[in-house]
Write a protein that holds these residues in place. Structure first.
Motif, PDB file in Angstrom:
ATOM      1  N   ILE A 249    -133.224   3.565 -65.523  1.00  0.00           N
ATOM      2  CA  ILE A 249    -132.241   2.940 -66.402  1.00  0.00           C
ATOM      3  C   ILE A 249    -131.426   1.862 -65.683  1.00  0.00           C
ATOM      4  CG2 ILE A 249    -131.981   4.902 -67.967  1.00  0.00           C
ATOM      5  CD1 ILE A 249    -129.369   5.547 -66.382  1.00  0.00           C
ATOM      6  N   GLU A 250    -131.145   0.814 -66.440  1.00  0.00           N
ATOM      7  CA  GLU A 250    -130.221  -0.228 -66.024  1.00  0.00           C
ATOM      8  C   GLU A 250    -129.301  -0.511 -67.198  1.00  0.00           C
ATOM      9  OE1 GLU A 250    -129.702  -1.619 -63.169  1.00  0.00           O
ATOM     10  OE2 GLU A 250    -131.394  -0.740 -62.079  1.00  0.00           O
ATOM     11  N   PRO A 251    -128.043  -0.879 -66.945  1.00  0.00           N
ATOM     12  CA  PRO A 251    -127.127  -1.135 -68.062  1.00  0.00           C
ATOM     13  C   PRO A 251    -127.540  -2.347 -68.878  1.00  0.00           C
ATOM     14  CG  PRO A 251    -126.125  -1.779 -65.977  1.00  0.00           C
ATOM     15  CD  PRO A 251    -127.390  -1.058 -65.634  1.00  0.00           C
ATOM     16  N   MET A 252    -127.215  -2.299 -70.161  1.00  0.00           N
ATOM     17  CA  MET A 252    -127.393  -3.478 -70.996  1.00  0.00           C
ATOM     18  C   MET A 252    -126.470  -4.575 -70.479  1.00  0.00           C
ATOM     19  SD  MET A 252    -127.742  -1.873 -74.851  1.00  0.00           S
ATOM     20  CE  MET A 252    -126.115  -1.122 -74.857  1.00  0.00           C
ATOM     21  N   GLN A 253    -126.943  -5.800 -70.505  1.00  0.00           N
ATOM     22  CA  GLN A 253    -126.196  -6.911 -69.927  1.00  0.00           C
ATOM     23  C   GLN A 253    -125.298  -7.597 -70.957  1.00  0.00           C
ATOM     24  OE1 GLN A 253    -126.280  -7.606 -66.509  1.00  0.00           O
ATOM     25  NE2 GLN A 253    -127.320  -5.614 -66.643  1.00  0.00           N
ATOM     26  N   GLY A 254    -124.194  -8.152 -70.473  1.00  0.00           N
ATOM     27  CA  GLY A 254    -123.366  -9.019 -71.297  1.00  0.00           C
ATOM     28  C   GLY A 254    -122.009  -8.466 -71.670  1.00  0.00           C
ATOM     29  N   THR A 255    -121.820  -7.134 -71.608  1.00  0.00           N
ATOM     30  CA  THR A 255    -120.495  -6.592 -71.929  1.00  0.00           C
ATOM     31  C   THR A 255    -119.574  -6.816 -70.737  1.00  0.00           C
ATOM     32  OG1 THR A 255    -121.165  -4.398 -71.162  1.00  0.00           O
ATOM     33  CG2 THR A 255    -121.403  -4.864 -73.508  1.00  0.00           C
ATOM     34  N   THR A 256    -118.474  -7.475 -70.964  1.00  0.00           N
ATOM     35  CA  THR A 256    -117.546  -7.828 -69.888  1.00  0.00           C
ATOM     36  C   THR A 256    -116.260  -7.030 -69.937  1.00  0.00           C
ATOM     37  OG1 THR A 256    -116.697  -9.654 -71.240  1.00  0.00           O
ATOM     38  CG2 THR A 256    -118.445 -10.168 -69.665  1.00  0.00           C
TER      39      THR A 256
END
Length: 373
Positions: A249-256
């Motif tokens: 797993i890797e985190p979804m990108q773009g949430t700041t």
């Protein structure tokens, strides 16, 4: 009342408070308003739920919705006060009827001596706080987090695991429960957001990274021939594609902003929308992001609302905002957020200190990609 402020420890929580006044001369398409219908439905003084958090909704096939609530109070409220002997139970389900004119609260036991609606079997001392769910073919699927009290005081609870339930609909009778074993493998608190996308059911969760910044993760599966989620065919988003390895797993990108323990992901027109209240005491900021896919990358961050309840009382906090897209009306999304107190006595002295708030947010405000906040 030991667990009433549970989400603080789980999430470093969120906070701050109340109702946001629009800027002078703000265009009508950007004005956030209170929703009187749902505030009335969830601010009852007798006959059912009189205070809770959680506030996670799942639409039912007949137009009703189940709101899965966390720590809950029943019992009569007099002069806006709750008797200090009122029993708290760890979960209830509230059914909002199709016309949004009434509710029914599901729990075990009696009104005078209630018990939680969902209770671990053959596991004394454990309890459930609800996550999220969906309905297919008259089966209500949902997740819940299992805990136990490991010590004394308000913070003496400990997470055990995530469990996956199937209940019949419309009678809400238990069909099955099994452990969602991946939580103990990759330590993501799965099930706090669910997206039924047809072929796949997307299951979301969060955990902090090495810098203690909370990130959102995704996995997906499908229903098998027995109308259950196929837990032997779960795929995990690895940042680029899908893998059967739960450790990939890797985190979804773009949430700041820091993703809250509870958050929402839903589809609207040609976009996917992620809604989350930022963590951190004294914060209260509710953000949305949009994407072309269910797993990001997420962009177009919008600060859609900032709660104000703590402006007049710093002991009052807000947390875990949720979207209820089945109630989009006239281009406005129904959003809830939970209200609580750092001082236990205040949820008895004023019942509004432990009641969810409901607001309406224009979809244009969420989809506006001309302003980034």
């Amino acid at each position: 009342m030991k667990a009433i402020n549970k989400y603080f420890l789980l999430v470093i929580l969120v906070s701050a408070v109340g109702c946001h006044s629009p800027k002078p001369n703000a265009p009508e398409s950007s004005v956030v308003t209170k929703d009187s219908t749902f505030n009335k439905l969830f601010h009852q003084d007798s006959g059912g739920l009189t205070g809770a958090d959680g506030t996670i909704s799942v639409p039912m096939p007949d137009g009703s919705s189940v709101f899965m609530m966390g720590d809950s109070f029943l019992g009569k409220v007099v002069d806006n006060k709750r008797d200090t002997t009122t029993k708290m139970i760890h979960n209830t389900f509230v059914i909002v009827n199709p016309t949004q004119t009434g509710t029914r609260t599901l729990y075990q036991g009696t009104y005078q001596d209630p018990e939680a609606f969902v209770i671990p079997k053959n596991d004394p001392g454990k309890f459930y706080w609800p996550a999220n769910g969906f309905v297919r073919d008259s089966v209500f699927h949902f997740f819940a987090s299992r805990f136990y009290m490991s010590g004394k005081g308000m913070w003496g609870f400990k997470f055990v695991n995530t469990d996956y339930f199937r209940y019949s609909w419309p009678d809400f009778k238990p069909l099955s429960v099994e452990s969602f074993k991946f939580t103990s493998i990759n330590h993501v608190h799965w099930g706090h957001a669910i997206l039924d996308a047809g072929k796949y059911i997307y299951i979301y969760g969060c955990k902090p990274d090495s810098n203690k910044v909370s990130k959102a993760f995704a996995c997906r599966t499908h229903l098998d021939n027995s109308k259950s989620l196929d837990l032997n065919d779960v795929e995990f988003f690895d940042g680029h594609g899908w893998s059967k390895n739960p450790m990939s797993i890797e985190p979804m990108q773009g949430t700041t902003s820091q993703v809250s323990e509870q958050f929402s992901v839903f589809h609207y027109k040609d976009k996917y929308i992620l809604l989350s209240q930022d963590r951190g005491l004294g914060n209260g900021k509710i953000f949305t992001y949009t994407s072309d896919t269910p797993v990001g990358p997420w962009g177009n961050r919008q600060l859609i609302y900032k709660t104000t309840e703590s402006d007049s009382d710093k002991d009052i906090i807000t947390y875990n905002a949720m979207a209820h897209p089945q109630y989009i009306r006239d281009g406005k999304l129904l959003v809830s957020y939970n209200v609580n107190s750092l001082k236990l006595s205040k949820v008895f002295e004023n019942v509004n200190n432990y009641r969810a708030r409901f607001i309406r947010v224009p979809m244009d405000k969420i989809l506006d990609n001309t302003t980034k906040k």
